[in-house]
Design a protein around this motif. Structure first.
Motif, short mmCIF file in Angstrom:
data_model
loop_
_atom_site.label_atom_id
_atom_site.label_comp_id
_atom_site.label_asym_id
_atom_site.label_seq_id
_atom_site.Cartn_x
_atom_site.Cartn_y
_atom_site.Cartn_z
N UNK A 113 11.04 5.83 17.41
CA UNK A 113 10.17 5.02 18.28
C UNK A 113 10.04 3.61 17.73
N UNK A 114 9.93 3.51 16.42
CA UNK A 114 9.79 2.20 15.78
C UNK A 114 11.00 1.33 16.05
N UNK A 115 12.18 1.88 15.88
CA UNK A 115 13.40 1.09 16.09
C UNK A 115 13.52 0.64 17.54
N UNK A 116 13.09 1.50 18.46
CA UNK A 116 13.13 1.15 19.88
C UNK A 116 12.16 0.00 20.18
N UNK A 117 10.92 0.14 19.73
CA UNK A 117 9.90 -0.87 20.01
C UNK A 117 10.27 -2.21 19.40
N UNK A 118 10.75 -2.20 18.17
CA UNK A 118 11.11 -3.45 17.51
C UNK A 118 12.33 -4.09 18.17
N UNK A 119 13.27 -3.30 18.60
CA UNK A 119 14.44 -3.82 19.31
C UNK A 119 14.03 -4.54 20.58
N UNK A 120 13.14 -3.92 21.35
CA UNK A 120 12.74 -4.50 22.64
C UNK A 120 11.95 -5.78 22.43
N UNK A 121 11.01 -5.79 21.49
CA UNK A 121 10.20 -6.99 21.25
C UNK A 121 11.07 -8.15 20.75
N UNK A 122 12.04 -7.85 19.89
CA UNK A 122 12.94 -8.90 19.40
C UNK A 122 13.79 -9.46 20.54
N UNK A 123 14.19 -8.57 21.43
CA UNK A 123 15.07 -8.95 22.54
C UNK A 123 14.33 -9.77 23.59
N UNK A 124 13.02 -9.55 23.72
CA UNK A 124 12.25 -10.18 24.80
C UNK A 124 11.18 -11.14 24.27
N UNK A 125 11.52 -11.84 23.21
CA UNK A 125 10.69 -12.95 22.71
C UNK A 125 9.23 -12.56 22.43
N UNK A 126 9.06 -11.41 21.78
CA UNK A 126 7.73 -11.05 21.31
C UNK A 126 6.88 -10.23 22.25
N UNK A 127 7.42 -9.86 23.40
CA UNK A 127 6.64 -9.02 24.32
C UNK A 127 7.44 -7.77 24.67
N UNK A 128 6.75 -6.79 25.20
CA UNK A 128 7.41 -5.57 25.67
C UNK A 128 7.87 -5.79 27.10
#
Length: 342
Positions: A256-271
């Motif tokens: 879950x951590x890797x998923x959440x961090x991937x998405x936030x990095x990809x979308x400029x700090x937001x989910x």
């Protein structure tokens, strides 16, 4: 950074071989990520550490019974196949034992011909690609013929294969379980929600690369495997609102951590609603942008998972916690006890 900086002494008898009868009966070590302060409790007491407005994020992937035993049609030689990743509708990347017996064009038969597979090509790390042939529904056949692919360090047979699934497992596709979630029961999740804690689901299909040791001497030389992830628009909206309202996002498991961090990095700090493949490698020096806390199991020495938790709480704090876990005889890895980092 050297890999051996994440080594520690782990007696083999502390690697749990079987799950506890009651999922939530495991022990819980709580670690303050700033001070490194440690306290000992039981898993159900996680309720006292979660506050109204916080959000628990769970990986709802479901493990496939991905280990198949078959024979070569031509010779009758026995072959073991482990499904890794679906690349097209009936084409899978696999691991094969013994791989040297299986060349391009080799036909394998499983369950007296109920399922057949033709080797279409070789892949990296000694793997093979197969095109499967069958009548009916592939996953129903797999449920009938396949076995749960328990990690290599678990040598005991699992009587109830559902014990290697979380109670909220939904989307088929993993070669391994997101084991931090194995501690939750339906009742405990109801009690958490009843306290006003949000529960959100994301999906990351865990690959066997999770168990691949770091063979390089330096962390920078290690290449992470890729895994498929997915987050829905309602989940992204909820997580953004939790952040805006000052709640904590507590990830259940390194997946879950890797998923959440991937998405936030990809979308400029937001989910944001998102899906794709991630090979994110988290180790000390990484700045977390998505999570505030983590529920995780105890991992093996020099693993990428120990590096991930060290990035959150500091290497010294984590190694001290692991030393304490060994001294207090905590159970390690998939069927072991849990750690809460806050």
């Amino acid at each position: 950074m050297r890999v051996d900086l994440f080594d520690f002494n782990l007696p083999e008898e502390l690697i749990a071989q079987t799950p506890l009868e009651n999922r939530e009966a495991s022990r819980l070590m709580v670690v303050d990520k700033k001070s490194g302060e440690i306290s000992h409790s039981n898993f159900r007491s996680i309720l006292s550490y979660l506050k109204k407005g916080d959000c628990l994020v769970l990986n709802d992937t479901r493990v496939l019974p991905a280990r198949l035993y078959g024979v070569k049609e031509e010779t009758g030689a026995k072959v073991e196949v482990l499904l890794l990743k679906q690349e097209e509708e009936d084409i899978w990347e696999t691991l094969v034992k013994p791989a040297k017996r299986v060349k391009e064009g080799t036909v394998l038969s499983f369950g007296d011909g109920r399922l057949k597979a033709i080797c279409t090509s070789e892949s990296e790390h000694g793997g093979r690609h197969f095109k499967f042939q069958y009548d009916g529904i592939f996953y129903e056949i797999l449920d009938a013929l396949g076995e749960m692919p328990l990690p290599p360090y678990i040598r005991e047979q699992l009587d109830d294969q559902e014990r290697y699934q979380t109670v909220y497992a939904k989307h088929r596709g993993s070669a391994a379980a997101p084991t931090a979630g194995l501690h939750f029961t339906e009742q405990l999740l109801q009690d958490i929600a009843g306290k006003g804690v949000h529960i959100a689901f994301i999906t990351l299909h865990v690959g066997l690369g999770t168990f691949r040791p770091v063979s390089a001497d330096s962390i920078d030389e290690h290449e992470m495997h890729s895994e498929f992830y997915q987050m829905s628009a309602p989940t992204a909206k909820l997580l953004n609102e939790v952040k805006e309202n000052g709640g904590k996002i507590i990830s259940v498991g390194t997946t879950s951590t890797r998923t959440l961090e991937t998405i936030v990095k990809k979308h400029d700090g937001i989910f944001a609603e998102s899906s794709g493949w991630t090979n994110i490698f988290i180790y000390p020096g990484y700045e977390y942008g998505a999570i505030d806390g983590l529920v995780t199991n105890f991992h093996l020495p020099k693993s990428t998972l120990v590096m991930l938790v060290s990035a959150l709480a500091g290497r010294d704090n984590i190694l001290h916690a692991y030393e304490e876990a060994v001294k207090e005889r905590y159970r390690f890895f998939s069927f072991g006890d849990a750690m809460l980092i806050l």
